[in-house]
Structures are given as C-alpha cells and as structure tokens.
Write a protein that holds these residues in place. Structure first.
Motif, short mmCIF file in Angstrom:
data_model
loop_
_atom_site.label_atom_id
_atom_site.label_comp_id
_atom_site.label_asym_id
_atom_site.label_seq_id
_atom_site.Cartn_x
_atom_site.Cartn_y
_atom_site.Cartn_z
N GLN B 108 15.46 -14.83 -0.31
CA GLN B 108 15.33 -13.39 -0.54
C GLN B 108 15.51 -12.66 0.78
O GLN B 108 14.71 -12.83 1.71
N ARG B 109 16.55 -11.85 0.86
CA ARG B 109 16.83 -11.18 2.12
C ARG B 109 16.05 -9.85 2.21
O ARG B 109 15.59 -9.46 3.26
N PHE B 110 15.92 -9.18 1.08
CA PHE B 110 15.22 -7.89 1.11
C PHE B 110 13.93 -7.96 0.30
O PHE B 110 13.92 -8.44 -0.84
N LEU B 111 12.84 -7.51 0.91
CA LEU B 111 11.56 -7.41 0.21
C LEU B 111 11.30 -5.95 -0.10
O LEU B 111 11.65 -5.07 0.69
N TYR B 112 10.69 -5.68 -1.24
CA TYR B 112 10.38 -4.30 -1.60
C TYR B 112 8.88 -4.08 -1.55
O TYR B 112 8.10 -4.92 -2.02
N LEU B 113 8.44 -2.94 -0.99
CA LEU B 113 7.03 -2.56 -1.00
C LEU B 113 6.97 -1.15 -1.57
O LEU B 113 7.78 -0.30 -1.21
N GLU B 114 6.03 -0.90 -2.48
CA GLU B 114 6.01 0.45 -3.04
C GLU B 114 5.14 1.37 -2.17
O GLU B 114 4.24 0.91 -1.48
N ALA B 115 5.44 2.66 -2.17
CA ALA B 115 4.65 3.59 -1.37
C ALA B 115 4.66 4.96 -2.03
O ALA B 115 5.63 5.34 -2.69
N LYS B 116 3.55 5.68 -1.84
CA LYS B 116 3.42 7.04 -2.38
C LYS B 116 3.86 8.03 -1.31
O LYS B 116 3.47 7.92 -0.16
N VAL B 117 4.69 9.00 -1.70
CA VAL B 117 5.07 10.06 -0.78
C VAL B 117 3.97 11.10 -0.76
O VAL B 117 3.60 11.63 -1.81
N GLY B 134 0.92 2.20 5.84
CA GLY B 134 1.18 2.11 7.28
C GLY B 134 1.13 0.69 7.79
O GLY B 134 1.33 -0.26 7.03
N SER B 135 0.86 0.57 9.09
CA SER B 135 0.96 -0.75 9.73
C SER B 135 -0.06 -1.73 9.15
O SER B 135 0.17 -2.93 9.16
N ASN B 136 -1.19 -1.23 8.62
CA ASN B 136 -2.14 -2.14 7.99
C ASN B 136 -1.61 -2.68 6.67
O ASN B 136 -2.14 -3.64 6.12
N GLN B 137 -0.59 -2.02 6.13
CA GLN B 137 -0.01 -2.46 4.86
C GLN B 137 1.44 -2.90 5.07
O GLN B 137 2.33 -2.59 4.28
N GLN B 138 1.68 -3.61 6.15
CA GLN B 138 2.96 -4.26 6.44
C GLN B 138 4.15 -3.32 6.62
O GLN B 138 5.28 -3.68 6.32
N ILE B 139 3.91 -2.11 7.07
CA ILE B 139 5.05 -1.24 7.36
C ILE B 139 5.28 -1.23 8.87
O ILE B 139 4.32 -1.21 9.63
N HIS B 140 6.51 -1.30 9.30
CA HIS B 140 6.82 -1.14 10.71
C HIS B 140 8.12 -0.35 10.83
O HIS B 140 8.85 -0.21 9.84
N PRO B 141 8.41 0.21 12.00
CA PRO B 141 9.62 1.02 12.14
C PRO B 141 10.88 0.21 11.82
O PRO B 141 10.87 -1.03 11.88
N ASN B 142 11.95 0.92 11.48
CA ASN B 142 13.23 0.33 11.12
C ASN B 142 13.19 -0.47 9.83
O ASN B 142 13.69 -1.58 9.74
N MET B 143 12.55 0.11 8.83
CA MET B 143 12.68 -0.41 7.47
C MET B 143 13.39 0.67 6.66
O MET B 143 13.27 1.84 6.96
N GLY B 144 14.13 0.26 5.66
CA GLY B 144 14.82 1.24 4.83
C GLY B 144 13.87 1.79 3.76
O GLY B 144 12.87 1.17 3.44
N LEU B 223 19.66 -1.94 7.11
CA LEU B 223 18.40 -1.39 6.63
C LEU B 223 18.26 -1.48 5.12
O LEU B 223 17.20 -1.76 4.59
N PHE B 224 19.38 -1.20 4.42
CA PHE B 224 19.29 -1.06 2.98
C PHE B 224 19.92 -2.25 2.27
O PHE B 224 20.91 -2.80 2.74
N PRO B 225 19.38 -2.62 1.11
CA PRO B 225 20.03 -3.64 0.29
C PRO B 225 21.41 -3.13 -0.13
O PRO B 225 21.56 -1.93 -0.36
N PRO B 226 22.42 -3.99 -0.21
CA PRO B 226 23.74 -3.51 -0.60
C PRO B 226 23.75 -3.01 -2.05
O PRO B 226 23.00 -3.50 -2.90
N THR B 267 14.46 -9.21 5.89
CA THR B 267 13.74 -10.29 6.57
C THR B 267 14.55 -10.87 7.72
O THR B 267 14.02 -11.58 8.55
N GLN B 268 15.86 -10.57 7.75
CA GLN B 268 16.68 -11.12 8.84
C GLN B 268 17.08 -10.04 9.85
O GLN B 268 17.98 -10.25 10.65
N TYR B 269 16.38 -8.89 9.79
CA TYR B 269 16.76 -7.76 10.65
C TYR B 269 16.71 -8.13 12.12
O TYR B 269 17.66 -7.93 12.87
#
Lengths: 177, 285
Positions: B108-117, B134-144, B223-226, B267-269
């Motif tokens: 699996q190259r792309f993982l999806y995490l849901e988030a509320k705007v 945020g970072s406590n929930q596995q978010i880091h810069p340069n994710m699509g 950044l983005f899945p094709p 995951t291969q970024y």
C-alpha cells in the motif's frame, strides 16, 4: 467601564468579527476584501504613549495573522498606521485642545470632515502596505491599484456603518472648571 | 557614547517602529522556517481551538451539503465494487511466478486518514484550511489532502492537535496533473481570480482537450494518489502563440462548504525525495 477593559474587549471582538464574519463572506470579486479590524487602532485613546500604541498595534496585527496564517503581513500594516497616527491627528485636530478634552478620535471629538480624512489617510496607508506586500509576491500593477481602490471603498463603507451603528458617546472633560 | 544614548532617546519612537516593522517583514518573508520554529505549535493550538468552537455552529448549517457529498462519494465507490462486474469466461489463466514472493503481494503506497475541517477561507490570495488532527494523530507536513469529490491541498504546518492546509486556492500551490483520456501531463495553479476556477497549464496542443474533460492527479505527483479528480475543463483560453493549452478548470471540490477531508500519506515519500535530491546534489558537484 474602564478604558483598559473596554479596549481589551474591543481587541477580541474586532479580531473575531474580522476572522469569523468578514472573512467568511463569499468573495464578490478578487479586488474586494472587506477589512474592518484596524478600526481598533483608530479608536485607541489619545493619551496612549506612542511606544505602547506601536506595540499594541503590532500585537493586534500579529493576532490576526495567526488566524489567517500570514505571520507578519497584517502586523507590518498595523505598526505602520500606529506610527503615523499621531502625526495625522496633530495635523487634523482643531488647535483648541480637543485631544485633551475628549478621550479618543471620533466624529464628536474631531468633527466630521477631519475625522473622515483621518480614517481615509490611515486606511490608504494600511491597505497600501498590505496590498504592496501581496503585489511583491504575485500580481500586476493593475492588481495593486484596483485592489487598493476597491478595498479602500469597502472599508470606508464598513467603518461608516460601524460608526452609525455603534455610536460612541464621547464625554466632554475639561480641567479648566 | 553619550551622544548615542541621546540619539536613541530622541528617536526612540521611530527606532521602535522600525524594529517592529523589520520583525514583521522577517516573519513574512521567512514564513516557513521562522513559523515552524517559533510559534506554530502554540499559536496553532490556540487559533485551532477557537476555529473549532466556531465550526461547531457552522457545521450544523452545512450538514445538508456535507451529506450529499458523502452520498455521492459512496455511490462512486460502490460502482467500483468487484461484485458489480461479470468476468468474461477465461480459458487462459494467469499464473504468478511463485518464486518471486513480492510480485503478488502489493504494497500500500498511500494511506488515508480522515480529518474534520474546522477553519477555512476562500476570500484572500493565500487561502488556508485548518484541520482538527495534528502531530499527535500522525499528521506531518507534506501530506496530501483530498476531499470527497477531489483534491483539496497539502499540509504545511502542524501543532499537536491541529494542522494547517495550503488549499488549492493559494497562489503558491501547484499540482502535477494529467488528462484522463490520453494521459498528457501538465500542472494546475490558481490565478487568484475566482475561488471556483483554477488554471491548467503546460498541456501540449497535440493532445485533444475539450470542454468538460476531467483532469486527474498524475502518477508523478508525490503527494496525491494518482487518478484523483482535480477539476473539469470549463473553458479553453485561446492563445495561438503558444504550443501549450491554458484552460480554466472548474474545481472538483467545493471550497465553500467542505467539512470532511482525507489526509493521504505517501509511505515512500521520504525515500523518493531523498533519491531525487541526491541526484540534484550530484549534478551540482
């Protein structure tokens, strides 16, 4: 209500109104951005020392910047108008000492035309720097002029409405009696 | 020395003004470095919390639109279910080479995490969204970031519980895209004119491009899945002097009422980035 408390409440209110009301308005045109928040700086009391005026304005601009993710942009514009505010007031206020008898700049203390000019000058400087900084990273000269004029127009309209809706009673104080 | 002090005292207001002005301009022009280092986490938490309070109310009024978007997305995904398709009779079966374990196993190259705007803007030239993750929930810069109907933007800064997304409606945002039918690559930017439309550039005129064509994210985008929808062609801007198309796209995402997004992690970024950077370094030597 003391001046300090009143201004602390205004600080929070102006930021919240700008972020959650005016910035949420669907854009009419790319040139039209409704800015009202800097009216806080225009309303600060006459007696505030200039260093504090600069510092409070910087802090105020920076607070808005953190909501809009543009650190430094609004802070720069707010610091500029805080710096030129005393000069503008000195030029425009009548020489019979209105700045000693009234607490803060308003139509009552300065008169309609001088107060209008005061608002116009500071608005032009504020928007001028703001849009100039935006223009440096992208945009053409038409963008700069068009946005400056349109945004100034909208801001003046908003300030006029605010002054009508929230009429500030300015008590006349004198130490001659 | 005395004169220096006298000078400072005489012009203290002006010097103080200059200092503040210089501080703000440094913050503005060194946005990323300074912002990341100094205040991102504290200020992000604070503004995020207020954004969230506001969104609690705003969300209620946008429930209807959000629901419609989710139903449409479910419909699209249901159409893709294997059970809907009948396989033709096959005499020739494919056999996998069992010696090479990995050729069957897919990674699996792309993982999806849901988030509320919780916060968003469309009215400035540089628009950002705030997510309650945020970072406590596995978010880091340069994710699509993709929405139910198309791409939204990229993560640029995070605090513990909130993150800030540079939306597609930002003058600094670009994404590599391809035509759905023929696969020609180009890029998409925003020209700051209208929050409904973005600009498509660099597609050679040898490719067929018509009004209504779908534009998808390309395989080369890190950044983005094709294959995620970016927008559909609204009008092609005539420019006989250029060998490339310029077209106005209607954005797939409605930025006015977006409430839920998916953050995509490649995951291969890091691996890809490190390899590409090392090539650049070698060329510079």
């Amino acid at each position: 209500m003391s001046d300090l408390l009143k201004n602390i409440i205004r600080f929070a209110l102006f930021i919240l109104v700008q972020v959650f009301v005016l910035n949420q308005v669907p854009p009419l045109h790319r040139f039209v951005v409704p800015y009202l928040y800097y009216l806080f700086i225009l309303w600060l009391p006459f007696t505030l020392p200039r260093v504090w005026l600069s510092f409070i304005s910087f802090l105020f601009g920076l607070t808005l910047d953190y909501f809009m993710n543009t650190p430094g942009l609004h802070a720069a514009a707010c610091t500029l108008i805080a710096y030129i505010r005393p000069f503008t007031i000195n030029l425009l206020i009548s020489q019979d000492g209105s700045d000693k008898n009234y607490p803060s700049p308003s139509v009552t203390s300065m008169g309609f035309a001088p107060y209008g000019t005061y608002v116009l000058i500071l608005t032009l400087f504020h928007h001028g720097l703001l849009i100039f900084l935006e223009w440096m990273s992208f945009g053409s000269f038409l963008f700069f002029i068009g946005k400056l004029l349109a945004t100034t127009g909208v801001s003046l309209l908003l300030i006029f409405l605010t002054e009508l809706l929230f009429f500030r009673k300015e008590p006349f104080r004198t130490n001659t009696a | 020395m005395r004169n220096v002090f006298l000078f400072i005292r005489r012009y203290f207001n002006f010097l103080f003004f200059l200092t503040l002005e210089i501080i703000s301009l440094i913050m503005l022009f060194r946005y990323n470095k300074f912002h990341e280092a100094a205040f991102a986490s504290v200020a992000g938490e604070f503004t995020g919390r207020i954004d969230q309070k506001y969104n609690n109310i705003e969300y209620y009024f946008k429930l209807k639109g959000t629901n419609e978007d989710l139903v449409k997305e479910n419909l699209r995904l249901r159409q893709l279910l294997k059970e809907n398709y009948e396989s033709p009779v096959q005499r020739n079966h494919l056999f996998y080479d069992t010696i090479l374990d990995d050729s069957v196993k897919k990674i699996q190259r792309f993982l999806y995490l849901e988030a509320k705007v919780v916060g968003s803007a469309v009215s400035t030239q540089t628009n950002y969204l705030t997510l309650h993750r945020g970072s406590n929930q596995q978010i880091h810069p340069n994710m699509g970031v993709v929405g139910p109907s198309g791409i939204v933007g990229r993560i640029i800064s995070v605090s513990q519980n909130f993150s800030v997304v540079m939306s597609m409606l930002n003058r600094h945002f670009t994404v590599i895209v391809k035509l759905k039918n023929t696969g020609e690559r180009g890029k998409v930017e925003w020209d700051g004119v209208s929050p409904d439309y973005v600009l498509l550039k660099d597609i050679p005129k040898s490719a067929p491009l018509n009004k209504g064509d779908s534009i998808l994210t390309s395989e080369t985008s890190t950044l983005f899945p094709p294959g995620v929808l970016v927008g559909t062609v609204h009008e092609i801007i005539e420019d006989p002097s250029s060998g490339f198309y310029t077209a106005r796209l209607k954005t797939a995402t409605n930025f006015y009422n977006i409430q839920y997004v998916y953050v995509t992690e490649n995951t291969q970024y890091d691996e890809q980035k490190a390899l590409e950077d090392s090539v650049k370094k070698k060329l510079n030597e």
